[in-house]
Design a protein around this motif. Structure first.
Motif, PDB file in Angstrom:
ATOM      1  N   TRP A  20     -14.724  51.590 -36.049  1.00 36.27           N
ATOM      2  CA  TRP A  20     -15.117  50.266 -36.526  1.00 36.27           C
ATOM      3  C   TRP A  20     -13.467  50.251 -36.595  1.00 36.27           C
ATOM      4  O   TRP A  20     -13.189  49.319 -37.065  1.00 36.27           O
ATOM      5  N   GLY A  21     -13.119  50.969 -36.920  1.00 36.00           N
ATOM      6  CA  GLY A  21     -11.124  50.295 -37.497  1.00 36.00           C
ATOM      7  C   GLY A  21     -10.264  50.260 -35.768  1.00 36.00           C
ATOM      8  O   GLY A  21      -9.681  49.621 -36.210  1.00 36.00           O
ATOM      9  N   ALA A  22     -11.216  49.899 -34.948  1.00 31.78           N
ATOM     10  CA  ALA A  22     -10.374  49.506 -33.539  1.00 31.78           C
ATOM     11  C   ALA A  22     -11.129  47.933 -33.720  1.00 31.78           C
ATOM     12  O   ALA A  22      -9.668  48.098 -32.584  1.00 31.78           O
ATOM     13  N   PHE A  23     -11.959  47.658 -34.130  1.00 31.52           N
ATOM     14  CA  PHE A  23     -12.291  46.425 -34.695  1.00 31.52           C
ATOM     15  C   PHE A  23     -12.034  45.392 -35.594  1.00 31.52           C
ATOM     16  O   PHE A  23     -11.359  45.922 -36.082  1.00 31.52           O
ATOM     17  N   THR A  24     -11.240  44.471 -35.195  1.00 32.30           N
ATOM     18  CA  THR A  24     -10.931  42.547 -36.340  1.00 32.30           C
ATOM     19  C   THR A  24     -12.339  41.482 -36.131  1.00 32.30           C
ATOM     20  O   THR A  24     -12.576  41.780 -35.363  1.00 32.30           O
ATOM     21  N   GLY A  25     -11.644  40.580 -36.888  1.00 32.01           N
ATOM     22  CA  GLY A  25     -12.797  39.623 -36.870  1.00 32.01           C
ATOM     23  C   GLY A  25     -14.120  39.795 -36.907  1.00 32.01           C
ATOM     24  O   GLY A  25     -14.930  40.589 -37.950  1.00 32.01           O
ATOM     25  N   SER A  26     -14.915  39.217 -35.963  1.00 27.90           N
ATOM     26  CA  SER A  26     -16.874  39.167 -36.369  1.00 27.90           C
ATOM     27  C   SER A  26     -17.225  41.114 -35.496  1.00 27.90           C
ATOM     28  O   SER A  26     -17.984  41.130 -36.122  1.00 27.90           O
ATOM     29  N   GLU A  27     -16.045  41.254 -34.256  1.00 25.77           N
ATOM     30  CA  GLU A  27     -16.698  42.403 -33.882  1.00 25.77           C
ATOM     31  C   GLU A  27     -16.250  44.092 -35.288  1.00 25.77           C
ATOM     32  O   GLU A  27     -17.025  44.670 -34.822  1.00 25.77           O
ATOM     33  N   LEU A  28     -15.538  43.612 -36.237  1.00 22.21           N
ATOM     34  CA  LEU A  28     -15.582  44.382 -37.525  1.00 22.21           C
ATOM     35  C   LEU A  28     -16.582  44.175 -37.755  1.00 22.21           C
ATOM     36  O   LEU A  28     -16.905  45.097 -38.560  1.00 22.21           O
ATOM     37  N   ILE A  29     -17.098  43.486 -38.204  1.00 17.42           N
ATOM     38  CA  ILE A  29     -19.026  43.670 -38.664  1.00 17.42           C
ATOM     39  C   ILE A  29     -20.032  43.594 -37.976  1.00 17.42           C
ATOM     40  O   ILE A  29     -21.456  44.039 -38.243  1.00 17.42           O
ATOM     41  N   LYS A  30     -20.113  42.788 -36.667  1.00 19.04           N
ATOM     42  CA  LYS A  30     -21.619  43.337 -36.024  1.00 19.04           C
ATOM     43  C   LYS A  30     -21.236  44.124 -34.736  1.00 19.04           C
ATOM     44  O   LYS A  30     -21.778  45.120 -34.443  1.00 19.04           O
ATOM     45  N   GLY A  31     -19.531  44.859 -34.989  1.00 17.68           N
ATOM     46  CA  GLY A  31     -19.391  46.232 -33.421  1.00 17.68           C
ATOM     47  C   GLY A  31     -19.225  45.580 -32.689  1.00 17.68           C
ATOM     48  O   GLY A  31     -19.376  43.810 -32.579  1.00 17.68           O
ATOM     49  N   PRO A  32     -18.751  46.098 -31.756  1.00 22.99           N
ATOM     50  CA  PRO A  32     -17.906  45.372 -29.909  1.00 22.99           C
ATOM     51  C   PRO A  32     -19.127  44.672 -29.553  1.00 22.99           C
ATOM     52  O   PRO A  32     -20.226  45.207 -29.191  1.00 22.99           O
ATOM     53  N   ARG A  33     -18.769  44.020 -28.020  1.00 21.99           N
ATOM     54  CA  ARG A  33     -19.842  42.949 -27.609  1.00 21.99           C
ATOM     55  C   ARG A  33     -20.018  43.788 -26.357  1.00 21.99           C
ATOM     56  O   ARG A  33     -19.367  44.517 -26.020  1.00 21.99           O
ATOM     57  N   LYS A  34     -21.451  43.659 -25.623  1.00 21.36           N
ATOM     58  CA  LYS A  34     -21.835  44.582 -24.607  1.00 21.36           C
ATOM     59  C   LYS A  34     -20.777  44.076 -23.543  1.00 21.36           C
ATOM     60  O   LYS A  34     -21.520  44.926 -22.390  1.00 21.36           O
ATOM     61  N   GLU A  35     -20.435  42.945 -23.485  1.00 17.70           N
ATOM     62  CA  GLU A  35     -20.160  42.066 -22.415  1.00 17.70           C
ATOM     63  C   GLU A  35     -18.281  43.618 -22.133  1.00 17.70           C
ATOM     64  O   GLU A  35     -18.054  43.826 -20.713  1.00 17.70           O
ATOM     65  N   TYR A  36     -18.297  44.135 -22.183  1.00 18.30           N
ATOM     66  CA  TYR A  36     -17.085  45.211 -22.203  1.00 18.30           C
ATOM     67  C   TYR A  36     -17.473  45.851 -21.374  1.00 18.30           C
ATOM     68  O   TYR A  36     -16.864  46.453 -20.257  1.00 18.30           O
ATOM     69  N   LEU A  37     -18.846  46.593 -22.473  1.00 18.39           N
ATOM     70  CA  LEU A  37     -19.322  47.537 -21.325  1.00 18.39           C
ATOM     71  C   LEU A  37     -20.398  47.166 -19.676  1.00 18.39           C
ATOM     72  O   LEU A  37     -20.198  47.924 -18.943  1.00 18.39           O
ATOM     73  N   ASP A  38     -20.752  45.910 -19.772  1.00 17.51           N
ATOM     74  CA  ASP A  38     -21.402  45.354 -17.950  1.00 17.51           C
ATOM     75  C   ASP A  38     -19.764  44.885 -17.470  1.00 17.51           C
ATOM     76  O   ASP A  38     -20.477  45.352 -16.380  1.00 17.51           O
ATOM     77  N   ALA A  39     -18.906  45.042 -17.916  1.00 16.32           N
ATOM     78  CA  ALA A  39     -17.563  44.584 -17.153  1.00 16.32           C
ATOM     79  C   ALA A  39     -17.404  45.156 -16.728  1.00 16.32           C
ATOM     80  O   ALA A  39     -16.115  46.176 -14.951  1.00 16.32           O
ATOM     81  N   ILE A  40     -17.403  46.391 -16.807  1.00 16.39           N
ATOM     82  CA  ILE A  40     -17.999  48.554 -16.684  1.00 16.39           C
ATOM     83  C   ILE A  40     -18.824  48.507 -15.107  1.00 16.39           C
ATOM     84  O   ILE A  40     -18.780  49.064 -14.002  1.00 16.39           O
ATOM     85  N   THR A  41     -19.817  47.855 -15.399  1.00 17.24           N
ATOM     86  CA  THR A  41     -20.808  48.580 -14.843  1.00 17.24           C
ATOM     87  C   THR A  41     -22.557  47.669 -15.621  1.00 17.24           C
ATOM     88  O   THR A  41     -22.420  48.299 -16.561  1.00 17.24           O
ATOM     89  N   LYS A  42     -23.459  46.668 -14.860  1.00 21.46           N
ATOM     90  CA  LYS A  42     -24.673  46.642 -15.071  1.00 21.46           C
ATOM     91  C   LYS A  42     -25.817  46.924 -14.747  1.00 21.46           C
ATOM     92  O   LYS A  42     -26.814  47.015 -14.862  1.00 21.46           O
ATOM     93  N   ASP A  43     -25.309  48.137 -13.794  1.00 23.98           N
ATOM     94  CA  ASP A  43     -26.423  49.107 -12.777  1.00 23.98           C
ATOM     95  C   ASP A  43     -27.090  49.701 -13.306  1.00 23.98           C
ATOM     96  O   ASP A  43     -28.144  50.204 -13.314  1.00 23.98           O
TER      97      ASP A  43
END
Length: 572
Positions: A120-143
Motif C-alpha cells: 500500500w505504501g507504493a500508492f497515493t491519493g485514491s489508490e492509497l484508499i481503494k488500491g491500484p486500478r485494474k487498468e494497469y494490469l489490463d495494459a499488460i493483458t486482457k486475455d
C-alpha cells in the motif's frame, strides 16, 4: 564415563540461555537420543563425553531454545517463488507492472497469472484508499486473469479478465465484511477486492507434489532462521497444507513441530464448519502434527480501512467523518462459535487489529469463560495494532495470550507516514503496545504472520521489540541506525521490551501457547533437544546489532537440521 550413559552431542564453552523460570544461563548442554540430559558448567559436562560423543566447542557462541512462530502461513512465499510473480522485493507501481510483464514473457502459455507482495505504501491519493486500478494490469493483458495479493494478504488487485471469469460486476453482491471497490464517478469496478470479497476470486490450483516441494523449501527456510515449531494458520487450503506436511512426516522428513488453527467464517454455518474441524482433528493427530485451534477474523487491517476502531478514521480514508470500520461477526454468533471451540478443547485464536474489535472479542471471550466448563484453553488474540489501555488489563484477568508481530513495531519507511499516520493521525504513535503487555503480566508470544512479514527471522523481531526502531536499513535502501534512540523511525520507545522478554516470547511463552511447554521451549533436562546456536551473545551486544547476528546451527529432536557454512555470506 560408562559408554551407555555418554551423550550423543555435547555443546560446551558457550552462553546457554535456558529460558527456564529463572532464565538461567550456563556453559554447556548434553543431548542423548532426542532429549536434553544435562545443563550446567563446562567442567561438569565432561562426565557425559564418551568416545562417540560429538563434542562441539562453542567458543563463546550463544545457544537458545528452538524458536517457535505462533502465527504463520505455510508455505509462505515458497509457492510464489516456484510458480508466481514475486513482488515483495519491489517498491513501486512501475516495478510491479514490469515484474508481471516479465513473468508473462517468460511463461507465454500460462492461463492465469498469480502473485503476491505489492505494498500500500507504493500508492497515493485514491489508490492509497481503494488500491491500484485494474487498468494497469489490463495494459499488460486482457486475455488471461491476473490476480495479485497485497503483502498483508487482505486485498486482491485484479485485471478485467479476472473479474469477468469470476462473474464480478457492478451488480455483484458484496459479502459482509468485504469490499469490491468502485470508481465513484462511473460506478465501474475499480480492480481491488478486500477481506471476505477476496473469496469471490478463484485461487490458483497446484498439485500435491508442488505443495510437498513448497513445504520442504519452507521448512528449510525456517531452519535457517532457527525456527523449529509453529502454529499454522489455515483457511481454504488447510487440508492441502497439512496433507503436504503429512507426506513429509511419512517420509521421515518433517522436522518441525506443527500445530494448526482452522479458520471459522462468520457467513457460514457453524455446525458444518466444526464438523469439518472435528474430521481434520482426527485425521491429523501425531506428536508433531495436530490441529489445536480455531481461527477467527474479527476485523480487517488499517491499511484497507477495515480495522474496527473506537474513534473514527481521519478524513483521508475517504469514508466520511464517522467511519470506524466494521466488526465482522454478529456478537451473539461469535459467542456461540467461541463456546463451540472451547467445548472441543480447541484454542480460540482471533485476528484483531482495531481497539473496538479487540474490546468486542474480549467481551465474547469473557462470556465463553463463564459459559464453558473451566479448562486450560489458552485463548489468544493476535496482531493488536490498536488496543485501549484499559483492555490490556483484561488480557491478564481472562488469561488471554497476546500474539504479536514485533517485526512491524516501528515507523516502517514508505509505509508508516503514508498509511498508518494518514488514516489514524496521532493515534498511530500508540500502535502496538508491546511493553505494556509485558508490564501487566500478560503472556506474550511473538510471531511473523509470514508471508505478511517478508523475512521471518526472529532475530529481527527481537531487535525491533527491544529498540522499537528500524532493524534493516539495507532492505529499504537506506542506512542502518547506529543509536537506539535515532528518532526518524522510532515508534513509542515507552513500549520497548527487554532482550529476555523477547527471547521468551519466541521460546518458553511460545511453547506455552502451543501446549508444548512440557516438551520444548526451554533448555532443561528431560525436554526435547530443539536448540539454536547463534554466533553472538544477544544479552551482551548493542541491541541495534541484533539483526546482524547469524544462526550457526539449528537442532531439531537432537539432530542437526541446519548448519551455516563458513563461506556463507549475505543476509538471510
Amino acid at each position: 564415563m560408562n559408554c551407555n550413559n555418554a551423550a550423543d552431542i555435547v555443546l560446551t564453552n558457550g552462553i546457554i540461555y535456558t529460558a527456564d523460570c529463572s532464565e538461567t544461563v550456563c556453559e554447556a548442554v548434553a543431548v542423548k537420543d532426542n532429549q536434553i540430559v544435562f545443563t550446567g558448567s563446562a567442567a561438569e559436562v565432561r562426565r557425559y563425553i564418551g568416545k562417540k560423543t560429538n563434542t562441539i566447542d562453542l567458543q563463546g557462541k550463544m545457544v537458545v531454545p528452538g524458536f517457535l512462530d505462533t502465527h504463520i502461513h505455510p508455505p509462505g512465499l515458497s509457492l510464489v517463488e516456484m510458480c508466481e510473480v514475486q513482488l515483495s522485493h519491489l517498491h513501486s507501481l512501475n516495478e510491479y507492472c514490469m515484474a508481471v510483464q516479465d513473468f508473462l514473457l517468460q511463461n507465454p502459455g500460462t492461463k492465469a497469472i498469480y502473485g503476491r507482495g505489492w505494498s500500500w505504501g507504493a500508492f497515493t491519493g485514491s489508490e492509497l484508499i481503494k488500491g491500484p486500478r485494474k487498468e494497469y494490469l489490463d495494459a499488460i493483458t486482457k486475455d488471461i486473469p491476473i490476480v495479485l495479493r497485497a503483502s498483508d494478504g487482505h486485498t486482491l488487485w485484479v485485471n478485467s479478465k479476472a473479474l469477468e471469469v469470476n462473474g464480478i460486476s457492478q451488480e455483484t453482491e458484496v459479502p459482509r465484511g468485504g469490499a469490491i471497490e468502485k470508481d465513484p464517478a462511473s460506478g465501474e469496478v475499480w480492480g481491488t477486492l478486500k477481506e471476505t470479497a477476496m473469496r469471490l476470486i478463484a485461487l490458483p490450483e497446484y498439485t500435491m507434489a508442488q505443495y510437498v516441494e513448497a513445504m520442504a523449501a519452507f521448512q528449510k527456510k525456517m531452519h535457517c532462521f532457527g525456527i523449529t515449531g509453529m502454529l499454522c494458520m489455515g483457511s481454504l487450503t488447510f487440508a492441502t497444507i497439512f496433507s503436504a506436511l503429512d507426506e513429509l512426516q511419512k517420509c521421515g522428513n518433517l522436522q518441525m513441530r506443527v500445530r494448526g488453527a482452522i479458520t471459522v467464517n462468520p457467513q457460514d454455518d457453524l455446525k458444518s464448519q466444526f464438523a469439518s474441524i472435528d474430521a481434520l482433528q482426527k485425521r491429523f493427530h501425531t506428536d508433531v502434527l495436530k490441529v489445536t485451534a480455531a481461527k477467527f477474523f474479527a476485523d480487517g487491517v488499517v491499511e484497507g480501512g477495515t480495522s474496527y476502531i473506537l474513534e473514527p478514521y481521519t478524513g483521508k480514508i475517504g469514508k466520511g467523518t464517522n467511519y470506524c470500520g466494521e466488526f465482522l461477526w454478529d456478537i451473539k454468533k461469535l459467542k456461540e462459535a467461541f463456546s463451540l471451540t472451547n467445548q472441543r478443547g480447541l484454542q480460540i485464536h482471533v485476528h484483531s487489529t482495531g481497539d473496538a474489535s479487540t474490546r468486542c472479542v474480549l467481551e465474547a471471550m469473557e462470556h465463553t469463560k463463564a459459559a464453558v466448563e473451566e479448562g486450560d484453553y489458552r485463548n489468544t488474540i493476535t496482531h493488536l495494532q490498536l488496543v485501549d489501555a484499559g483492555d490490556i488489563l483484561r488480557f491478564k484477568e481472562l488469561g488471554i495470550i497476546a500474539s504479536v508481530q514485533p517485526y512491524w513495531h516501528y515507523k516502517i519507511p514508505a509505509w508508516w507516514d503514508a498509511v498508518d499516520y494518514q488514516f489514524l493521525g496521532e493515534r498511530a504513535e500508540d500502535e502496538f503496545p508491546l511493553g505494556t503487555f509485558f508490564a501487566n503480566g500478560v503472556v506474550v508470544t511473538s510471531s511473523s504472520d509470514y508471508p505478511a512479514t517478508i523475512i521471518p527471522n526472529p532475530l529481527y523481531a527481537i531487535e525491533i521489540g527491544v529498540t522499537r526502531n528500524i532493524d534493516n536499513g539495507e532492505f529499504y535502501g537506506i542506512e542502518d541506525i547506529t543509536h537506539i534512540d535515532d528518532e526518524k523511525y522510532l515508534l513509542n520507545k515507552g513500549e520497548r521490551a527487554t532482550v529476555g522478554q523477547m527471547l521468551k516470547s519466541f521460546t518458553a511463552n511460545g511453547a506455552y501457547a502451543l501446549f508444548m511447554e512440557n516438551l520444548v521451549g526451554s533448555i532443561e533436562a528431560g525436554k526435547l533437544a530443539d536448540m539454536v546456536v547463534l554466533d553472538q551473545n544477544l544479552l551482551a551486544i548493542n541491541p541495534v546489532d541484533i539483526d546482524k547476528v547469524k544462526v550457526v546451527m539449528t537442532f531439531f529432536d537432537g539432530k542437526l537440521v541446519y548448519e551455516r557454512l563458513p563461506s556463507h555470506s549475505g543476509r538471510k
